[in-house]
Every structure is written in C-alpha cells, then in structure tokens.
Design a protein around this motif. Structure first.
Motif, PDB file in Angstrom:
ATOM      1  N   ILE A 230     -15.527 -16.321   2.215  1.00  0.00           N
ATOM      2  CA  ILE A 230     -16.446 -17.337   2.507  1.00  0.00           C
ATOM      3  C   ILE A 230     -16.494 -18.329   1.267  1.00  0.00           C
ATOM      4  O   ILE A 230     -16.966 -17.863   0.021  1.00  0.00           O
ATOM      5  CB  ILE A 230     -18.020 -16.748   3.034  1.00  0.00           C
ATOM      6  CG1 ILE A 230     -17.802 -15.878   3.920  1.00  0.00           C
ATOM      7  CG2 ILE A 230     -18.801 -17.814   3.359  1.00  0.00           C
ATOM      8  CD1 ILE A 230     -19.068 -14.921   4.484  1.00  0.00           C
ATOM      9  N   SER A 231     -16.581 -19.584   1.465  1.00  0.00           N
ATOM     10  CA  SER A 231     -16.758 -20.445   0.298  1.00  0.00           C
ATOM     11  C   SER A 231     -17.952 -21.608   0.507  1.00  0.00           C
ATOM     12  O   SER A 231     -17.477 -22.309   1.594  1.00  0.00           O
ATOM     13  CB  SER A 231     -15.467 -21.289   0.190  1.00  0.00           C
ATOM     14  OG  SER A 231     -15.618 -22.196  -0.670  1.00  0.00           O
ATOM     15  N   LYS A 234     -16.440 -25.295  -0.228  1.00  0.00           N
ATOM     16  CA  LYS A 234     -15.663 -25.669   0.746  1.00  0.00           C
ATOM     17  C   LYS A 234     -16.253 -25.970   2.229  1.00  0.00           C
ATOM     18  O   LYS A 234     -15.727 -26.574   3.095  1.00  0.00           O
ATOM     19  CB  LYS A 234     -14.270 -25.045   0.666  1.00  0.00           C
ATOM     20  CG  LYS A 234     -13.192 -25.148  -0.445  1.00  0.00           C
ATOM     21  CD  LYS A 234     -12.194 -24.322  -0.231  1.00  0.00           C
ATOM     22  CE  LYS A 234     -11.480 -24.223  -1.655  1.00  0.00           C
ATOM     23  NZ  LYS A 234     -10.046 -23.584  -1.244  1.00  0.00           N
ATOM     24  N   LYS A 235     -17.350 -25.226   2.172  1.00  0.00           N
ATOM     25  CA  LYS A 235     -17.970 -24.967   3.570  1.00  0.00           C
ATOM     26  C   LYS A 235     -17.023 -24.337   4.667  1.00  0.00           C
ATOM     27  O   LYS A 235     -17.065 -24.845   5.871  1.00  0.00           O
ATOM     28  CB  LYS A 235     -18.543 -26.364   4.079  1.00  0.00           C
ATOM     29  CG  LYS A 235     -19.698 -26.854   3.055  1.00  0.00           C
ATOM     30  CD  LYS A 235     -20.195 -28.465   3.509  1.00  0.00           C
ATOM     31  CE  LYS A 235     -21.330 -28.767   2.644  1.00  0.00           C
ATOM     32  NZ  LYS A 235     -21.806 -30.107   2.863  1.00  0.00           N
ATOM     33  N   GLN A 236     -16.482 -23.284   4.265  1.00  0.00           N
ATOM     34  CA  GLN A 236     -15.491 -22.813   5.283  1.00  0.00           C
ATOM     35  C   GLN A 236     -15.532 -21.380   5.134  1.00  0.00           C
ATOM     36  O   GLN A 236     -15.924 -20.765   3.766  1.00  0.00           O
ATOM     37  CB  GLN A 236     -14.158 -23.276   5.051  1.00  0.00           C
ATOM     38  CG  GLN A 236     -13.363 -23.012   4.085  1.00  0.00           C
ATOM     39  CD  GLN A 236     -11.792 -23.540   3.902  1.00  0.00           C
ATOM     40  OE1 GLN A 236     -11.650 -24.873   4.433  1.00  0.00           O
ATOM     41  NE2 GLN A 236     -10.918 -22.680   3.267  1.00  0.00           N
ATOM     42  N   SER A 238     -12.361 -18.253   5.787  1.00  0.00           N
ATOM     43  CA  SER A 238     -11.118 -17.924   5.967  1.00  0.00           C
ATOM     44  C   SER A 238     -10.739 -16.515   6.299  1.00  0.00           C
ATOM     45  O   SER A 238     -11.461 -15.859   5.748  1.00  0.00           O
ATOM     46  CB  SER A 238     -10.081 -18.472   4.875  1.00  0.00           C
ATOM     47  OG  SER A 238     -10.446 -17.942   3.731  1.00  0.00           O
ATOM     48  N   ILE A 284      -8.978 -20.162   9.609  1.00  0.00           N
ATOM     49  CA  ILE A 284      -9.985 -21.075   8.868  1.00  0.00           C
ATOM     50  C   ILE A 284     -11.159 -21.358   9.970  1.00  0.00           C
ATOM     51  O   ILE A 284     -10.681 -22.002  11.062  1.00  0.00           O
ATOM     52  CB  ILE A 284      -9.308 -22.220   8.120  1.00  0.00           C
ATOM     53  CG1 ILE A 284      -8.677 -21.487   7.159  1.00  0.00           C
ATOM     54  CG2 ILE A 284     -10.769 -22.753   7.569  1.00  0.00           C
ATOM     55  CD1 ILE A 284      -8.022 -22.673   6.159  1.00  0.00           C
ATOM     56  N   ASP A 285     -12.410 -21.641   9.612  1.00  0.00           N
ATOM     57  CA  ASP A 285     -13.306 -21.858  10.507  1.00  0.00           C
ATOM     58  C   ASP A 285     -14.420 -22.460   9.528  1.00  0.00           C
ATOM     59  O   ASP A 285     -14.326 -22.287   8.236  1.00  0.00           O
ATOM     60  CB  ASP A 285     -14.120 -20.873  11.334  1.00  0.00           C
ATOM     61  CG  ASP A 285     -14.735 -21.410  12.396  1.00  0.00           C
ATOM     62  OD1 ASP A 285     -14.999 -22.676  12.433  1.00  0.00           O
ATOM     63  OD2 ASP A 285     -15.177 -20.540  13.335  1.00  0.00           O
ATOM     64  N   THR A 286     -15.350 -23.457  10.249  1.00  0.00           N
ATOM     65  CA  THR A 286     -16.356 -23.928   9.243  1.00  0.00           C
ATOM     66  C   THR A 286     -17.270 -22.888   8.929  1.00  0.00           C
ATOM     67  O   THR A 286     -17.682 -21.959   9.716  1.00  0.00           O
ATOM     68  CB  THR A 286     -17.134 -25.165   9.984  1.00  0.00           C
ATOM     69  OG1 THR A 286     -17.852 -24.692  11.210  1.00  0.00           O
ATOM     70  CG2 THR A 286     -16.106 -26.215  10.345  1.00  0.00           C
ATOM     71  N   TRP A 287     -18.176 -23.240   7.777  1.00  0.00           N
ATOM     72  CA  TRP A 287     -19.429 -22.262   7.369  1.00  0.00           C
ATOM     73  C   TRP A 287     -20.507 -22.895   6.956  1.00  0.00           C
ATOM     74  O   TRP A 287     -20.195 -23.953   6.094  1.00  0.00           O
ATOM     75  CB  TRP A 287     -18.756 -21.118   6.363  1.00  0.00           C
ATOM     76  CG  TRP A 287     -19.739 -20.326   6.040  1.00  0.00           C
ATOM     77  CD1 TRP A 287     -20.765 -20.418   4.970  1.00  0.00           C
ATOM     78  CD2 TRP A 287     -20.074 -19.018   6.508  1.00  0.00           C
ATOM     79  NE1 TRP A 287     -21.437 -19.228   4.879  1.00  0.00           N
ATOM     80  CE2 TRP A 287     -21.034 -18.429   5.972  1.00  0.00           C
ATOM     81  CE3 TRP A 287     -19.447 -18.319   7.556  1.00  0.00           C
ATOM     82  CZ2 TRP A 287     -21.659 -17.085   6.462  1.00  0.00           C
ATOM     83  CZ3 TRP A 287     -19.894 -17.115   8.073  1.00  0.00           C
ATOM     84  CH2 TRP A 287     -21.053 -16.472   7.452  1.00  0.00           C
ATOM     85  N   ASN A 288     -21.564 -22.413   7.222  1.00  0.00           N
ATOM     86  CA  ASN A 288     -22.940 -22.949   6.827  1.00  0.00           C
ATOM     87  C   ASN A 288     -23.932 -21.936   6.476  1.00  0.00           C
ATOM     88  O   ASN A 288     -23.672 -20.764   7.170  1.00  0.00           O
ATOM     89  CB  ASN A 288     -23.428 -24.375   7.213  1.00  0.00           C
ATOM     90  CG  ASN A 288     -23.720 -24.089   8.827  1.00  0.00           C
ATOM     91  OD1 ASN A 288     -24.348 -23.142   9.105  1.00  0.00           O
ATOM     92  ND2 ASN A 288     -22.912 -24.791   9.459  1.00  0.00           N
ATOM     93  N   LYS A 291     -24.746 -19.687   9.727  1.00  0.00           N
ATOM     94  CA  LYS A 291     -23.861 -18.891  10.285  1.00  0.00           C
ATOM     95  C   LYS A 291     -24.211 -17.271   9.864  1.00  0.00           C
ATOM     96  O   LYS A 291     -24.605 -16.994   8.692  1.00  0.00           O
ATOM     97  CB  LYS A 291     -22.271 -19.321   9.692  1.00  0.00           C
ATOM     98  CG  LYS A 291     -21.831 -20.636  10.204  1.00  0.00           C
ATOM     99  CD  LYS A 291     -21.535 -20.797  11.648  1.00  0.00           C
ATOM    100  CE  LYS A 291     -21.029 -21.990  11.906  1.00  0.00           C
ATOM    101  NZ  LYS A 291     -19.603 -22.292  11.892  1.00  0.00           N
TER     102      LYS A 291
END
Length: 344
Positions: A230-231, A234-236, A238, A284-288, A291
């Motif tokens: 989780i980054s 990068k707001k993602q 993987s 890869i997917d988006t993250w915030n 989530k």
C-alpha cells in the motif's frame, strides 16, 4: 516483527470459568507481568467471563496473545443478543440484568487500550490491551497504518501454520499473509521461513517478492501466500498471490462496508517452494483512507459477508478481524484474518 498467534479459550458454560482464569493468569505471569499487573489482567478476564455467563446461553471464547514482549491482548467473543447502546453500558451503575453494572466500565479502566463492538442480534466483541511498566500513550500516531490480525491454530494444535508479516517505511506499508501446507510444526516452519524471506526484501514488486520466497523455502513443505504493498504517496495498492490466500478491498459507504464497493483479491494456483506458474504478475488498484484490506487463509469460509454490521469500520482493526473469525471460522484448520487500513 515477532508474530504470535492467539491462544483460544472456549467457555461453553460456567464450569470452565475458573480454569480459564487460572490459565490466563499463568500466561500473564509467563510474559513477565508484575503481581500488580497480573491482578489487572485478572480483573479484566473475570469481568469478561462474568459477562459471558450473564448474557449468553451459548458461552463464548477468549483469545489472548503477547504483544511484542511488552503487553498482552485479550479479545472476548460472544454470539449473545448484543447491545443497542454499548457506550451507555460502560457507565458504572448501568445494568441490563439487574446487577451492580460495573463490568464493562471496570474492563475499560484496567485497559490501556479498549474497544467494543456490539449490535442487536450480532453479539459483542470486547478488546483489551495492557502493557507492562509505566505505559504512556504516544501523543502523536507513530504509524500511518493500522494493521491487526487474529491468528489461531487448528483446534487441538499448539503450533500455527498460518503467519503474516508487516513492514512500514514512511508512506508505504508492505504486507504478506501466509498459510504453510497442512498444519502443525512443519507448516509453521514453512510459513515462518516464507515470512523471513519476505522481510529480507519486501519493497520489491509483489510478484517479484513471491518469486524470491519461492526460491527461499524449497526445503520446507511449502506455503501459499499473498503480498500487498500500500502506497499513500501513489494512492494505490499492488498485490499478488499464489495459492488459496483470499481477501477483499472494501470501500466504506456510510455506516457500512459494502460488497458492492469491494474488489476480490484473486491468486494464482500453486505452492510457494514447490510449484508456481511460469509467469504471474502484480495487480494494482486505487487506495485512500476510506479503503480497508482483508486477507485470510482458508481457515475462514470462502463466502463471508460483513455488510450487516453497522459502523464496524470505525472499530479497532483487531475487532474487525475477530468478528470475521467468530462468525466465519471453519474450526477445521489454522485460521488467519489480517486487516489493514491507512490513517489520515
């Protein structure tokens, strides 16, 4: 990271109460707690057991584990009627069964960290953490992430073949969930070696990390595993998995974690250390911060649903993992439920 699995104590009826309190006292003493600190643990466990006796006919379960040699975590699980207003029940003098009404308030006072989830028709989960020495909570959060796991050996086993590891570096969080082949000491050895291989180079692409683990544990009976990175920068997120570690990425919608806004974590067939696909890649997917990631071994049923639990996402990550364990555990294998989220 020194991962310890939870020890499980079942309380099907009141005849087990004294045995459980005695055994947990011995565990606290073995962790190096002082007599006064052991006394605090006794108060918490006694009140938890008392609540189970008063409010449930099915009994319940207490989970306990050491926290990095500095403390102890105790989780109490029941499938009783639940409470409409858990906050009010922590006020001294309030009781729903005509007693003195000191139980939950006493648990909270003795705990350095405390949380509760309860809902009518969905039972209650209590979380208490106590630490040795002069504990002072940090005024500022040290971590950008909250990661917690409930990990319990197969009934009758003392070694747990499931495992996990986590490493946080700045805005990045690296995770792995593992399940050694079979159960018992040999499975534990395989998953422990896989976790150590992960920690030796976690910052690579998740698929590359799994290839590294595959080459590092060939002399073991093998393991399955899923790696996630989780980054926040990068707001993602993987991730990549080999074998039957499953899970979901949830997005919060109002008071619920809904399946409609979730993404399944899929894995490739194979066993790390024995046979893996000739090619596999990272997804890869988006993250915030809205989530939530859940990863679990096959000790949990493949079909589980937490959409009915109101405001569960507002509770401690250990509460979320414990609820999934309580309601969807198969009871025929080691069980791991790993929950991760980022914080503002």
């Amino acid at each position: 990271m020194d991962v310890k699995h939870h020890q499980s104590f079942l309380l099907p009826d009141r005849t087990y109460a004294n045995i459980v309190k005695r055994d947990i006292t011995r565990i606290a003493e073995s962790y190096g707690f002082s007599p006064a600190e052991v006394g605090r643990v006794n108060i918490v466990v006694s009140e938890m057991v008392s609540n189970l006796q008063k409010h449930t006919t099915q009994g319940g379960e207490i989970l306990i584990k050491q926290l990095d040699k500095t403390g102890i975590e105790i989780i109490c699980l029941d499938n009783g009627p639940g409470m409409a207003d858990a906050i009010r029940t922590m006020e001294d003098g309030y009781s729903s069964v005509g007693t003195a009404g000191e139980g939950l308030g006493a648990i909270k006072r003795q705990s350095h960290e405390f949380d509760i989830f309860s809902q009518l028709g969905a039972g209650t989960i209590l979380l208490s953490r106590m630490f040795k020495g002069h504990y002072k909570p940090s005024p500022m959060p040290k971590s950008r992430y909250e990661v917690a796991a409930v990990m319990v050996p197969k009934p009758g086993e003392f070694a747990c073949g499931d495992n996990y590891a986590m490493l946080e570096r700045g805005n990045d969080c690296y995770l792995i969930a593992l399940d050694g082949l079979g159960h018992g000491p040999n499975a534990q050895e395989a998953s422990t070696e896989a976790a150590n291989a992960f920690l030796s180079q976690p910052s690579q692409d998740p698929a590359a990390v799994l290839r590294h683990i595959h080459g590092s544990i060939r002399r073991t009976r093998g393991s399955v595993g899923t790696v996630a990175h989780i980054s926040l920068g990068k707001k993602q997120i993987s991730f990549c998995g080999v074998g039957n570690i499953a899970g979901k990425i949830f997005s919060v919608e109002g008071p619920y974690l809904t399946n409609a806004l979730s993404r399944n974590i899929m894995a490739y067939n194979g066993i790390l250390g024995h046979n893996v696909p000739s090619s596999f890649s990272t997804q890869i997917d988006t993250w915030n911060n809205s989530k939530l990631l859940v990863l679990h071994s096959d000790g949990l049923k493949s079909r589980w649903d937490i959409s009915k639990y109101t405001n569960l996402h507002r509770r401690d990550a250990s509460i979320i993992a414990a609820l999934l364990y309580r309601d969807f555990c198969r009871q025929t294998d080691d069980t791991l439920v790993l929950v991760a989220r980022s914080k503002a």
